[in-house]
Design a protein around this motif. Structure first.
Motif, PDB file in Angstrom:
ATOM      1  N   THR A   1      -6.977  -7.081 -10.232  1.00  0.00           N
ATOM      2  CA  THR A   1      -7.062  -6.345 -11.502  1.00  0.00           C
ATOM      3  C   THR A   1      -8.431  -6.463 -12.153  1.00  0.00           C
ATOM      4  N   LYS A   2      -8.954  -7.685 -12.241  1.00  0.00           N
ATOM      5  CA  LYS A   2     -10.254  -7.878 -12.889  1.00  0.00           C
ATOM      6  C   LYS A   2     -11.385  -7.301 -12.043  1.00  0.00           C
ATOM      7  N   LEU A   3     -11.296  -7.482 -10.746  1.00  0.00           N
ATOM      8  CA  LEU A   3     -12.361  -7.037  -9.855  1.00  0.00           C
ATOM      9  C   LEU A   3     -12.454  -5.520  -9.802  1.00  0.00           C
ATOM     10  N   LEU A   4     -11.293  -4.858  -9.809  1.00  0.00           N
ATOM     11  CA  LEU A   4     -11.259  -3.405  -9.632  1.00  0.00           C
ATOM     12  C   LEU A   4     -10.845  -2.663 -10.900  1.00  0.00           C
ATOM     13  N   ALA A   5     -11.082  -3.267 -12.021  1.00  0.00           N
ATOM     14  CA  ALA A   5     -10.715  -2.633 -13.290  1.00  0.00           C
ATOM     15  C   ALA A   5     -11.394  -1.281 -13.432  1.00  0.00           C
ATOM     16  N   ASP A   6     -10.631  -0.275 -13.832  1.00  0.00           N
ATOM     17  CA  ASP A   6     -11.122   1.083 -14.090  1.00  0.00           C
ATOM     18  C   ASP A   6     -11.657   1.781 -12.832  1.00  0.00           C
ATOM     19  N   LYS A   7     -11.267   1.286 -11.664  1.00  0.00           N
ATOM     20  CA  LYS A   7     -11.665   1.928 -10.411  1.00  0.00           C
ATOM     21  C   LYS A   7     -10.437   2.574  -9.769  1.00  0.00           C
ATOM     22  N   PRO A   8     -10.622   3.638  -8.998  1.00  0.00           N
ATOM     23  CA  PRO A   8      -9.473   4.280  -8.351  1.00  0.00           C
ATOM     24  C   PRO A   8      -8.940   3.424  -7.198  1.00  0.00           C
ATOM     25  N   VAL A   9      -7.690   2.968  -7.339  1.00  0.00           N
ATOM     26  CA  VAL A   9      -7.083   2.079  -6.343  1.00  0.00           C
ATOM     27  C   VAL A   9      -5.776   2.703  -5.860  1.00  0.00           C
ATOM     28  N   PHE A  10      -5.609   2.793  -4.549  1.00  0.00           N
ATOM     29  CA  PHE A  10      -4.404   3.354  -3.951  1.00  0.00           C
ATOM     30  C   PHE A  10      -3.778   2.327  -3.007  1.00  0.00           C
ATOM     31  N   LEU A  11      -2.481   2.458  -2.801  1.00  0.00           N
ATOM     32  CA  LEU A  11      -1.752   1.535  -1.937  1.00  0.00           C
ATOM     33  C   LEU A  11      -1.605   2.109  -0.535  1.00  0.00           C
ATOM     34  N   CYS A  12      -1.779   1.217   0.461  1.00  0.00           N
ATOM     35  CA  CYS A  12      -1.554   1.634   1.848  1.00  0.00           C
ATOM     36  C   CYS A  12      -1.315   0.395   2.695  1.00  0.00           C
ATOM     37  N   ASP A  13      -0.061   0.182   3.051  1.00  0.00           N
ATOM     38  CA  ASP A  13       0.291  -0.898   3.964  1.00  0.00           C
ATOM     39  C   ASP A  13       0.323  -0.301   5.360  1.00  0.00           C
ATOM     40  N   VAL A  14      -0.758  -0.487   6.116  1.00  0.00           N
ATOM     41  CA  VAL A  14      -0.892   0.196   7.399  1.00  0.00           C
ATOM     42  C   VAL A  14       0.132  -0.259   8.436  1.00  0.00           C
ATOM     43  N   GLU A  15       0.868  -1.324   8.133  1.00  0.00           N
ATOM     44  CA  GLU A  15       1.920  -1.747   9.051  1.00  0.00           C
ATOM     45  C   GLU A  15       3.092  -0.778   9.030  1.00  0.00           C
ATOM     46  N   GLU A  16       3.193  -0.018   7.947  1.00  0.00           N
ATOM     47  CA  GLU A  16       4.284   0.935   7.800  1.00  0.00           C
ATOM     48  C   GLU A  16       3.887   2.296   8.383  1.00  0.00           C
ATOM     49  N   GLU A  17       4.723   2.826   9.232  1.00  0.00           N
ATOM     50  CA  GLU A  17       4.448   4.138   9.822  1.00  0.00           C
ATOM     51  C   GLU A  17       4.392   5.212   8.739  1.00  0.00           C
ATOM     52  N   GLY A  18       3.397   6.039   8.784  1.00  0.00           N
ATOM     53  CA  GLY A  18       3.239   7.105   7.802  1.00  0.00           C
ATOM     54  C   GLY A  18       2.423   6.715   6.589  1.00  0.00           C
ATOM     55  N   ALA A  19       2.067   5.431   6.460  1.00  0.00           N
ATOM     56  CA  ALA A  19       1.333   4.977   5.276  1.00  0.00           C
ATOM     57  C   ALA A  19      -0.050   5.608   5.198  1.00  0.00           C
ATOM     58  N   ALA A  20      -0.721   5.758   6.335  1.00  0.00           N
ATOM     59  CA  ALA A  20      -2.065   6.340   6.332  1.00  0.00           C
ATOM     60  C   ALA A  20      -2.025   7.796   5.881  1.00  0.00           C
TER      61      ALA A  20
ATOM     62  N   ALA B   1      -6.030  -2.747  14.678  1.00  0.00           N
ATOM     63  CA  ALA B   1      -6.711  -1.797  15.563  1.00  0.00           C
ATOM     64  C   ALA B   1      -6.154  -0.381  15.457  1.00  0.00           C
ATOM     65  N   PHE B   2      -4.855  -0.226  15.669  1.00  0.00           N
ATOM     66  CA  PHE B   2      -4.296   1.131  15.686  1.00  0.00           C
ATOM     67  C   PHE B   2      -4.363   1.790  14.317  1.00  0.00           C
ATOM     68  N   SER B   3      -4.423   0.992  13.258  1.00  0.00           N
ATOM     69  CA  SER B   3      -4.544   1.575  11.920  1.00  0.00           C
ATOM     70  C   SER B   3      -5.809   2.414  11.791  1.00  0.00           C
TER      71      SER B   3
END
Length: 280
Positions: A52-71, A121-123
């Motif tokens: 939160t402090k490091l990326l305050a006011d920056k565009p942040v999106f979630l992506c757990d590449v272990e989950e199929e379809g996340a990318a 790798a595959f991500s």
């Protein structure tokens, strides 16, 4: 003054910021200093909260590449938020399950190897494919690899073969994406660094200090040095690089026969060389 890298106004996705020690963070910070817009991708809500402090006011999106379809979802979310076209993508994602400690390589569990391969790798393949419609012509994709794919450190385990897979995947993507749409793919082969991820590897400190003695300058890499190389590969000034691995190791890979290391290995009883040592 000429903007040599010409990154001002470019939009770069950086995947894998873990904390302020990570290569991804140093890369993102440097990109922003060059005037680029950085879009951050992190694994989970928990990770996002920790940043939160490091990326305050920056565009942040979630992506757990272990989950199929996340990318695919990540690319769609970024496009829906009005970002684009994408001029660059940084893949700084790796994971290995060492919860049971290090074992002989042949004892590697199938589930652990496949999980680490999917994430580390595959991500890259999935992210490249997901962002393909959104890349600007001449976009650059850079992955973080290791400086040598032929070394066999005892405390790196099955991640060696997986980093080799990442390296190979990057080359095959460079071939697959060209000549159209002309997206470049390269890897930065980094020598040992002081990161939070490396700190979790048993015995890493000794390996790190040993590696430092093998560099020409007797000083290990700073994370910023690796980030600088990533930023160069993201810029149009690196247009001649495609399907390559650019090694950044301060000479580590070329100095195996360093006189000091040989002396310490063959005559450790002599101690450090120098005027205070009668055996020097």
């Amino acid at each position: 003054m000429t903007d040599f890298l010409n990154l001002s106004g470019k939009t770069i996705v950086v995947a894998g910021v873990a904390n302020k020690k990570s290569v991804a963070w140093f890369t993102a910070k440097t990109l922003e200093e060059q005037g680029a817009t950085v879009i951050y991708s992190v694994r989970s809500e928990a990770r996002k909260a920790s940043l939160t402090k490091l990326l305050a006011d920056k565009p942040v999106f979630l992506c757990d590449v272990e989950e199929e379809g996340a990318a695919t979802q990540l690319a769609a979310d970024i496009a829906a938020a009005g970002f684009g076209p994408i001029h660059g993508l940084v893949h700084s994602i790796a994971f290995a399950n060492y919860s049971e400690g290090f074992k002989a390589f042949e004892e590697t569990k199938r589930a652990d190897f496949l999980q680490a391969t999917a994430i580390s790798a595959f991500s890259l393949v999935e992210l490249a494919n997901a962002f393909k419609p959104h890349f600007a012509p001449g976009a650059s994709v850079v992955s973080i690899g290791i400086s040598s794919l032929t070394v066999t450190p005892d405390n790196y385990g099955y991640m060696g073969p997986i980093k080799a897979a990442l390296d190979s995947a990057s080359r095959f993507l460079a071939k697959s994406f060209n000549p159209q749409p002309g997206v470049r793919f390269n890897v930065v082969g980094s020598g040992p660094l002081k990161t939070s991820a490396s700190a979790g590897i048993p015995g890493y400190l000794e390996s790190y200090l040993y590696s430092e003695k093998l560099t020409f300058r007797k000083q290990n890499l700073a994370t910023q040095e690796v980030a600088n190389t990533v930023v160069f590969l993201l810029s149009e000034r690196s247009s001649g690089h495609n399907g390559s691995t650019l090694v950044v190791d301060a000479g580590l890979g070329s100095n195996f026969y360093d006189a000091e290391i040989i002396r310490l290995a063959m005559r450790p009883e002599t101690g450090p060389a120098g005027p205070g040592n009668p055996n020097s």
